[in-house]
Design a protein around this motif. Structure first.
Motif, PDB file in Angstrom:
ATOM      1  N   LEU A   1       0.377   1.895   9.068  1.00 52.74           N
ATOM      2  CA  LEU A   1      -0.198   2.702   8.159  1.00 52.74           C
ATOM      3  C   LEU A   1      -0.075   4.137   8.186  1.00 52.74           C
ATOM      4  O   LEU A   1       0.302   5.592   8.131  1.00 52.74           O
ATOM      5  CB  LEU A   1      -0.982   3.247   6.560  1.00 52.74           C
ATOM      6  N   SER A   2      -1.270   3.996  10.065  1.00 53.86           N
ATOM      7  CA  SER A   2      -1.195   5.442   9.867  1.00 53.86           C
ATOM      8  C   SER A   2       0.294   5.608  11.196  1.00 53.86           C
ATOM      9  O   SER A   2      -0.138   7.101  11.085  1.00 53.86           O
ATOM     10  CB  SER A   2      -2.974   5.238  11.292  1.00 53.86           C
TER      11      SER A   2
ATOM     12  N   VAL B   1      -6.587   8.613   2.958  1.00 49.13           N
ATOM     13  CA  VAL B   1      -4.695   8.776   2.241  1.00 49.13           C
ATOM     14  C   VAL B   1      -4.306   9.891   2.399  1.00 49.13           C
ATOM     15  O   VAL B   1      -5.097  10.835   1.646  1.00 49.13           O
ATOM     16  CB  VAL B   1      -4.367   8.298   0.884  1.00 49.13           C
TER      17      VAL B   1
ATOM     18  N   ILE C   1       0.514  -0.650  -0.294  1.00 49.83           N
ATOM     19  CA  ILE C   1      -0.286   0.100   0.209  1.00 49.83           C
ATOM     20  C   ILE C   1       0.269   1.567  -0.174  1.00 49.83           C
ATOM     21  O   ILE C   1       0.573   2.056  -0.673  1.00 49.83           O
ATOM     22  CB  ILE C   1      -1.027   0.130   1.148  1.00 49.83           C
TER      23      ILE C   1
ATOM     24  N   LEU D   1      -9.685   4.591   1.505  1.00 49.09           N
ATOM     25  CA  LEU D   1      -9.108   3.269   1.259  1.00 49.09           C
ATOM     26  C   LEU D   1      -9.868   2.693   1.433  1.00 49.09           C
ATOM     27  O   LEU D   1     -11.164   2.443   2.018  1.00 49.09           O
ATOM     28  CB  LEU D   1      -8.489   2.555   2.022  1.00 49.09           C
TER      29      LEU D   1
ATOM     30  N   ASP E   1      -2.420  16.672   8.760  1.00 46.31           N
ATOM     31  CA  ASP E   1      -2.762  16.564   7.410  1.00 46.31           C
ATOM     32  C   ASP E   1      -1.658  17.606   5.976  1.00 46.31           C
ATOM     33  O   ASP E   1      -1.381  16.787   5.053  1.00 46.31           O
ATOM     34  CB  ASP E   1      -3.779  16.106   6.177  1.00 46.31           C
TER      35      ASP E   1
ATOM     36  N   ILE F   1       0.486   4.283  -2.509  1.00 49.26           N
ATOM     37  CA  ILE F   1       1.041   5.861  -2.377  1.00 49.26           C
ATOM     38  C   ILE F   1       1.783   6.511  -2.899  1.00 49.26           C
ATOM     39  O   ILE F   1       1.181   7.681  -3.402  1.00 49.26           O
ATOM     40  CB  ILE F   1       0.476   5.748  -0.713  1.00 49.26           C
TER      41      ILE F   1
ATOM     42  N   LEU G   1      -2.137   5.216  -5.269  1.00 50.74           N
ATOM     43  CA  LEU G   1      -3.145   5.804  -4.839  1.00 50.74           C
ATOM     44  C   LEU G   1      -3.546   7.700  -4.331  1.00 50.74           C
ATOM     45  O   LEU G   1      -2.157   7.826  -3.517  1.00 50.74           O
ATOM     46  CB  LEU G   1      -3.464   4.950  -3.399  1.00 50.74           C
TER      47      LEU G   1
ATOM     48  N   SER H   1     -10.328   4.610   6.599  1.00 53.64           N
ATOM     49  CA  SER H   1      -8.897   5.350   6.001  1.00 53.64           C
ATOM     50  C   SER H   1      -8.888   6.274   4.560  1.00 53.64           C
ATOM     51  O   SER H   1      -9.559   5.588   3.796  1.00 53.64           O
ATOM     52  CB  SER H   1      -8.448   4.084   5.968  1.00 53.64           C
TER      53      SER H   1
ATOM     54  N   TYR I   1       1.153   7.585   6.194  1.00 54.10           N
ATOM     55  CA  TYR I   1      -0.034   7.864   5.352  1.00 54.10           C
ATOM     56  C   TYR I   1      -1.758   7.621   4.914  1.00 54.10           C
ATOM     57  O   TYR I   1      -1.710   7.087   4.028  1.00 54.10           O
ATOM     58  CB  TYR I   1       1.299   6.038   4.645  1.00 54.10           C
ATOM     59  N   ILE I   2      -2.008   7.390   5.918  1.00 60.86           N
ATOM     60  CA  ILE I   2      -3.314   7.166   6.526  1.00 60.86           C
ATOM     61  C   ILE I   2      -3.652   8.015   7.814  1.00 60.86           C
ATOM     62  O   ILE I   2      -2.868   8.020   8.743  1.00 60.86           O
ATOM     63  CB  ILE I   2      -3.814   5.864   6.324  1.00 60.86           C
TER      64      ILE I   2
ATOM     65  N   ALA J   1      -3.735  11.294  -2.514  1.00 63.88           N
ATOM     66  CA  ALA J   1      -4.151  12.491  -1.185  1.00 63.88           C
ATOM     67  C   ALA J   1      -5.672  11.950  -1.108  1.00 63.88           C
ATOM     68  O   ALA J   1      -6.310  12.692  -2.244  1.00 63.88           O
ATOM     69  CB  ALA J   1      -3.499  13.510  -1.190  1.00 63.88           C
TER      70      ALA J   1
END
Length: 236
Positions: free
Chosen positions: A51-52, A67, A12, A27, A225, A16, A21, A65, A56-57, A23
């Motif tokens: 990922l969090s 991106v 994943i 997901l 973000d 990204i 994938l 979730s 990334y997410i 912004a």
């Protein structure tokens, strides 16, 4: 040996980073990802957690979730840079809105932060920073009026640091900084475009002049973000 959830995480991340994938894309659900990768939902949860944790997410209640933009704006942690100086690197993408400027008797909290005597007053300066037409930073500055006199609307809309150095002839020397993640306040929600985010990245700074006088306490509150806080470290 790489575990199943780490393999899914790496796949994943690659999607990204190469733009497959994008912004703000959502997901698939845990169930859909579980079927797609032929693993349990617990394995998917571990991959999403990783990922969090690595930025990334972002899990948003009711949305799933999302991106994050891995091309975030970089803010130096160790440097003492004004927003005007950072904005110069971004071209015409930024704007400052002055929400409040006033000379006041400080609260007990601000008095403690600036180590003030009973009779001293502070400038309260509240500004919203817009980048690409989104309100993403709330700057709350408190300055000791005895050390920094004459803050005007023009100064607050332009650059306080520029005023201090060029007009007052003072030297800004160093700062002590603390970075925390906090629950967004009602003020944050009213003044910023939070886009569903419930947390705020807060950079708290105590800033000193060359003679070690503490002249400023700042809370710079960032939508999570949009920024990556960077530093350069060298061993030895």
């Amino acid at each position: 040996m790489t575990s199943k959830y780490e393999k899914i995480y790496n796949e994943i991340v690659l999607l990204i980073q190469n733009g497959t994938l994008r912004a703000n894309a959502k997901l698939p659900s845990e169930n859909d990802l579980s079927e797609q990768y032929q693993v349990t939902r617990e394995t998917i949860r571990k991959a999403l957690k990783l990922l969090s944790e690595h930025g990334y997410i972002q899990k948003i209640q009711g949305k799933g979730s999302i991106v994050l933009d891995v091309n975030k704006y970089e803010f130096p942690i160790s440097g003492l840079v004004s927003f005007k100086e950072l904005a110069a690197k971004m071209g015409q993408r930024t704007r400052t809105e002055l929400v409040k400027l006033g000379l006041q008797v400080p609260s007990d909290f601000i008095k403690k932060q600036l180590k003030l005597e009973q009779s001293e007053k502070v400038w309260e300066v509240i500004r919203v920073r817009k980048i690409d037409d989104e309100k993403v930073i709330l700057d709350k500055d408190y300055l000791n009026e005895n050390l920094i006199p004459g803050v005007t609307v023009k100064v607050a809309q332009n650059s306080i640091y520029e005023f201090i150095e060029l007009e007052l002839g003072l030297v800004i020397s160093f700062a002590k900084k603390e970075i925390t993640v906090e629950e967004a306040t009602m003020e944050d929600r009213n003044l910023l475009d939070l886009e569903g985010y419930s947390s705020i990245v807060v950079v708290k700074s105590h800033v000193y002049l060359e003679d070690t006088s503490l002249f400023q306490y700042t809370e710079s509150r960032h939508r999570p973000d949009k920024f990556r806080f960077v530093d350069f470290a060298r061993r030895h």
